[in-house]
Design a protein around this motif. Structure first.
Motif, PDB file in Angstrom:
ATOM      1  N   LEU A 238       1.701  -0.056  -3.215  1.00  0.00           N
ATOM      2  CA  LEU A 238       2.628   0.968  -2.737  1.00  0.00           C
ATOM      3  C   LEU A 238       4.054   0.567  -3.071  1.00  0.00           C
ATOM      4  O   LEU A 238       4.402  -0.610  -2.990  1.00  0.00           O
ATOM      5  CB  LEU A 238       2.518   1.127  -1.211  1.00  0.00           C
ATOM      6  N   THR A 239       4.863   1.540  -3.439  1.00  0.00           N
ATOM      7  CA  THR A 239       6.281   1.289  -3.669  1.00  0.00           C
ATOM      8  C   THR A 239       7.093   2.348  -2.929  1.00  0.00           C
ATOM      9  O   THR A 239       6.600   3.423  -2.602  1.00  0.00           O
ATOM     10  CB  THR A 239       6.641   1.340  -5.173  1.00  0.00           C
ATOM     11  N   ARG A 240       8.340   1.991  -2.671  1.00  0.00           N
ATOM     12  CA  ARG A 240       9.308   2.911  -2.067  1.00  0.00           C
ATOM     13  C   ARG A 240      10.652   2.654  -2.734  1.00  0.00           C
ATOM     14  O   ARG A 240      10.854   1.623  -3.378  1.00  0.00           O
ATOM     15  CB  ARG A 240       9.461   2.666  -0.566  1.00  0.00           C
ATOM     16  N   ASP A 241      11.555   3.582  -2.542  1.00  0.00           N
ATOM     17  CA  ASP A 241      12.914   3.381  -3.046  1.00  0.00           C
ATOM     18  C   ASP A 241      13.479   2.091  -2.463  1.00  0.00           C
ATOM     19  O   ASP A 241      13.074   1.644  -1.387  1.00  0.00           O
ATOM     20  CB  ASP A 241      13.810   4.563  -2.665  1.00  0.00           C
TER      21      ASP A 241
ATOM     22  N   THR B 221       7.974  -3.097  -2.212  1.00  0.00           N
ATOM     23  CA  THR B 221       6.613  -3.150  -2.744  1.00  0.00           C
ATOM     24  C   THR B 221       5.698  -3.692  -1.653  1.00  0.00           C
ATOM     25  O   THR B 221       6.056  -4.624  -0.939  1.00  0.00           O
ATOM     26  CB  THR B 221       6.531  -4.070  -3.979  1.00  0.00           C
ATOM     27  N   ALA B 222       4.526  -3.090  -1.555  1.00  0.00           N
ATOM     28  CA  ALA B 222       3.521  -3.565  -0.601  1.00  0.00           C
ATOM     29  C   ALA B 222       2.141  -3.359  -1.208  1.00  0.00           C
ATOM     30  O   ALA B 222       1.968  -2.576  -2.144  1.00  0.00           O
ATOM     31  CB  ALA B 222       3.642  -2.813   0.719  1.00  0.00           C
ATOM     32  N   TYR B 223       1.178  -4.051  -0.637  1.00  0.00           N
ATOM     33  CA  TYR B 223      -0.199  -3.962  -1.098  1.00  0.00           C
ATOM     34  C   TYR B 223      -1.110  -3.777   0.113  1.00  0.00           C
ATOM     35  O   TYR B 223      -0.993  -4.504   1.098  1.00  0.00           O
ATOM     36  CB  TYR B 223      -0.608  -5.235  -1.851  1.00  0.00           C
ATOM     37  N   VAL B 224      -1.988  -2.791   0.032  1.00  0.00           N
ATOM     38  CA  VAL B 224      -3.019  -2.598   1.049  1.00  0.00           C
ATOM     39  C   VAL B 224      -4.277  -3.251   0.489  1.00  0.00           C
ATOM     40  O   VAL B 224      -4.688  -2.951  -0.629  1.00  0.00           O
ATOM     41  CB  VAL B 224      -3.266  -1.100   1.326  1.00  0.00           C
ATOM     42  N   ILE B 225      -4.866  -4.153   1.270  1.00  0.00           N
ATOM     43  CA  ILE B 225      -6.051  -4.868   0.791  1.00  0.00           C
ATOM     44  C   ILE B 225      -7.137  -4.874   1.868  1.00  0.00           C
ATOM     45  O   ILE B 225      -6.844  -4.876   3.059  1.00  0.00           O
ATOM     46  CB  ILE B 225      -5.737  -6.314   0.348  1.00  0.00           C
TER      47      ILE B 225
ATOM     48  N   PRO C  19      -1.546 -13.189  -5.044  1.00  0.00           N
ATOM     49  CA  PRO C  19      -0.834 -13.468  -6.291  1.00  0.00           C
ATOM     50  C   PRO C  19       0.620 -13.851  -6.013  1.00  0.00           C
ATOM     51  O   PRO C  19       1.281 -13.243  -5.164  1.00  0.00           O
ATOM     52  CB  PRO C  19      -0.918 -12.144  -7.055  1.00  0.00           C
ATOM     53  N   GLN C  20       1.100 -14.852  -6.708  1.00  0.00           N
ATOM     54  CA  GLN C  20       2.438 -15.369  -6.461  1.00  0.00           C
ATOM     55  C   GLN C  20       3.524 -14.309  -6.661  1.00  0.00           C
ATOM     56  O   GLN C  20       4.505 -14.266  -5.933  1.00  0.00           O
ATOM     57  CB  GLN C  20       2.709 -16.565  -7.375  1.00  0.00           C
ATOM     58  N   ASP C  21       3.332 -13.416  -7.624  1.00  0.00           N
ATOM     59  CA  ASP C  21       4.362 -12.416  -7.906  1.00  0.00           C
ATOM     60  C   ASP C  21       4.456 -11.326  -6.834  1.00  0.00           C
ATOM     61  O   ASP C  21       5.363 -10.509  -6.853  1.00  0.00           O
ATOM     62  CB  ASP C  21       4.166 -11.802  -9.294  1.00  0.00           C
ATOM     63  N   TRP C  22       3.536 -11.307  -5.857  1.00  0.00           N
ATOM     64  CA  TRP C  22       3.621 -10.323  -4.782  1.00  0.00           C
ATOM     65  C   TRP C  22       4.751 -10.654  -3.812  1.00  0.00           C
ATOM     66  O   TRP C  22       5.263  -9.780  -3.141  1.00  0.00           O
ATOM     67  CB  TRP C  22       2.308 -10.231  -4.025  1.00  0.00           C
ATOM     68  N   GLN C  23       5.106 -11.894  -3.671  1.00  0.00           N
ATOM     69  CA  GLN C  23       6.201 -12.333  -2.794  1.00  0.00           C
ATOM     70  C   GLN C  23       6.052 -11.782  -1.370  1.00  0.00           C
ATOM     71  O   GLN C  23       6.989 -11.224  -0.792  1.00  0.00           O
ATOM     72  CB  GLN C  23       7.548 -11.958  -3.390  1.00  0.00           C
ATOM     73  N   VAL C  24       4.874 -11.956  -0.800  1.00  0.00           N
ATOM     74  CA  VAL C  24       4.581 -11.427   0.538  1.00  0.00           C
ATOM     75  C   VAL C  24       5.392 -12.163   1.594  1.00  0.00           C
ATOM     76  O   VAL C  24       5.418 -13.387   1.642  1.00  0.00           O
ATOM     77  CB  VAL C  24       3.072 -11.546   0.844  1.00  0.00           C
TER      78      VAL C  24
ATOM     79  N   GLU D  10       3.571  -6.905   2.757  1.00  0.00           N
ATOM     80  CA  GLU D  10       4.870  -6.386   2.343  1.00  0.00           C
ATOM     81  C   GLU D  10       5.763  -7.490   1.797  1.00  0.00           C
ATOM     82  O   GLU D  10       5.666  -8.635   2.224  1.00  0.00           O
ATOM     83  CB  GLU D  10       5.585  -5.733   3.531  1.00  0.00           C
ATOM     84  N   ASP D  11       6.671  -7.083   0.923  1.00  0.00           N
ATOM     85  CA  ASP D  11       7.617  -8.049   0.361  1.00  0.00           C
ATOM     86  C   ASP D  11       8.941  -8.069   1.130  1.00  0.00           C
ATOM     87  O   ASP D  11       9.912  -8.659   0.677  1.00  0.00           O
ATOM     88  CB  ASP D  11       7.853  -7.776  -1.127  1.00  0.00           C
ATOM     89  N   VAL D  12       8.994  -7.413   2.270  1.00  0.00           N
ATOM     90  CA  VAL D  12      10.182  -7.415   3.125  1.00  0.00           C
ATOM     91  C   VAL D  12       9.772  -7.766   4.540  1.00  0.00           C
ATOM     92  O   VAL D  12       8.617  -7.640   4.918  1.00  0.00           O
ATOM     93  CB  VAL D  12      10.900  -6.034   3.125  1.00  0.00           C
ATOM     94  N   VAL D  13      10.751  -8.183   5.345  1.00  0.00           N
ATOM     95  CA  VAL D  13      10.529  -8.462   6.760  1.00  0.00           C
ATOM     96  C   VAL D  13      11.233  -7.375   7.545  1.00  0.00           C
ATOM     97  O   VAL D  13      12.409  -7.092   7.304  1.00  0.00           O
ATOM     98  CB  VAL D  13      11.063  -9.842   7.153  1.00  0.00           C
ATOM     99  N   SER D  14      10.496  -6.767   8.477  1.00  0.00           N
ATOM    100  CA  SER D  14      11.112  -5.682   9.252  1.00  0.00           C
ATOM    101  C   SER D  14      11.952  -6.224  10.389  1.00  0.00           C
ATOM    102  O   SER D  14      11.878  -7.337  10.774  1.00  0.00           O
ATOM    103  CB  SER D  14      10.040  -4.750   9.798  1.00  0.00           C
TER     104      SER D  14
END
Length: 165
Positions: free
Chosen positions: A104-107, A111-115, A127-132, A161-165
């Protein structure tokens, strides 16, 4: 053959009738969440869970008998709604172990991934490039990740998610 390829696809009646009783509330939450994710991934524009509060007819219940208290399936519905509304799904696919990954992406470079894996609990190598940086579950709980290399997955989808809320 009927020139309908440009018409929006709707799924107006999904639910779970048998087995009765449904195996577990936890599995019910997984089925509801995965149904919405996979319908969206396959291009379904509108998707409706049938008989939302019909606890006499359906076996996968979203509310308690008081018709007010939400069960895990309803909580999962709300959480997945938050994950998907306003996002773009880049891909959604399963691998040889039947592990599903949906990007998933947003403006704003979000970037996030549902697994999930519908068949088993397993240790998923991130994967390292996910930067979770954070993981959310279907109950709305989140856990911050600090240099994590893996996460336990199973039938219930997780949002990485690649961000912290």
């Amino acid at each position: 053959s009927h020139n309908l390829e440009n018409k929006p696809l709707w799924n107006t009646e999904a639910g779970w009738f048998k087995p009765k009783p449904f195996p577990s509330d936890r599995l019910g939450a997984a089925y509801v969440a995965r149904s919405y994710i996979l319908n969206w991934a396959r291009g379904v524009r509108r998707f409706y869970w049938y008989a939302w509060d019909n606890i006499q007819f359906m076996s996968l219940h979203t509310v308690e008998p008081d018709f007010k208290t939400l069960k895990p399936a309803a909580i999962a519905y709300e959480e997945v709604r938050k994950w998907l509304v306003g996002a773009k799904m880049t891909y959604c696919q399963s691998d040889s172990q039947k592990t599903w990954t949906c990007k998933l992406t947003r403006d704003g470079d979000y970037t996030a991934y549902v697994i999930w894996n519908p068949n088993e609990q397993l240790n998923f190598q991130i994967p390292q490039d996910w930067q979770v940086k954070e993981v959310r579950d279907l109950e709305g709980a989140s856990q911050k990740f600090h240099d994590a290399k893996s996460v336990e997955i199973g039938p219930l989808p997780l949002l990485l998610e690649d961000v912290v809320s």
